[in-house]
Design an enzyme around this catalytic site. Structure first.
Site: not given
Length: 263
Positions: A21, A96, A162, A227
């Site tokens: 991030h 996000h 994920d 995302e």
């Protein structure tokens, strides 16, 4: 870390051995400048800008970037990014937001029905970093080419989803990326993007420690993220679509979230 034009750049390891991030203080933690604010009828937009100085979080170049959020009369939330740089650098911006189409504090998202227009996904190692292999989703819990509930096979993934999906559109134009349907409310969210990938995250690490509106706690799987992006670790995977931005080039991406109700 990554190597660009023969120079190695070391970044903060803020997620185990990995850089996540944007670093210790990513773009979600800095103050952006308000460039424009408009509202006409049911349409409204806000444009924000930020200059990431050369060396910030270890990245080369002064990166001038902007993001525009527009809400349209067609019940669309449009997100557009632009950036340019004065040195070769890497950039991969995304949103996000956590979604729960059944509403705030109503429980998990495992009953949401999801379609992702992707025949492949990027295989990851134990640290959730792509190995470089793009594998077919067929005959696996990764397959959402035909709409299925998020929870129908989630136990086969371990902690939950994920993973980055390799979109069939290839990021060539604004194209359908995913569709989500929540059957108890009838709410539908469609996503279109110019990006080549989308990361599906199912709130695997939510543990009730974060409180939202009305004092409602966010427990595991109480929200999902889609995302739109270039693939994770692209600077170190030469076969992935490039995230390199050079002086004179313009970084532009767009993603549209459209909301409706199925009767």
């Amino acid at each position: 870390k990554f190597v660009l034009d023969g120079v190695e750049y070391k970044l903060a390891a803020n997620n185990g051995d990995n850089h996540l991030h944007g670093g210790l203080k990513g773009f979600d933690k800095v103050v952006w400048k308000l460039d424009d604010l408009k509202a006409e009828g049911r349409s409204a937009l806000v444009k924000l800008s930020y200059i990431s100085e050369d060396g910030e979080e270890g990245y080369p170049g002064n990166l001038a970037c902007s993001v525009t959020y527009a809400l349209t009369e067609d019940d669309e939330l449009q997100i557009s990014y632009e950036a340019d740089t004065d040195k070769p650098t890497v950039v991969n911006l995304t949103n996000h937001t956590y979604f729960n189409l059944s509403g705030q504090g109503t429980g998990d998202i495992l009953g949401h029905e999801l379609m992702i227009d992707a025949d492949k996904y990027t295989v990851v190692d134990e640290g959730l970093i792509p190995t470089g292999e793009n594998r077919s989703v067929k005959d696996s819990p990764m397959d959402f080419t035909i709409s299925a509930s998020i929870g129908s096979r989630i136990e086969q993934t371990g902690m939950g989803y994920d993973h980055n999906y390799v979109l069939n559109s290839g990021g060539e134009s604004l194209a359908l990326c995913a569709r989500v349907y929540e059957p108890t409310t009838g709410r539908v969210m469609e996503i279109k993007t110019t990006e080549p990938g989308v990361q599906l995250y199912t709130g695997n690490f939510l543990d009730g420690s974060i409180t939202g509106k009305g004092g409602k706690k966010y427990e595991k799987h109480y929200g999902f993220c889609l995302e739109t992006q270039h693939f994770p670790d692209s600077p170190n995977k030469p076969d992935f679509p490039s995230v390199v931005l050079r002086p004179g080039q313009k970084y532009t991406t767009a993603t549209v979230f459209k909301f409706s109700v199925r009767q």
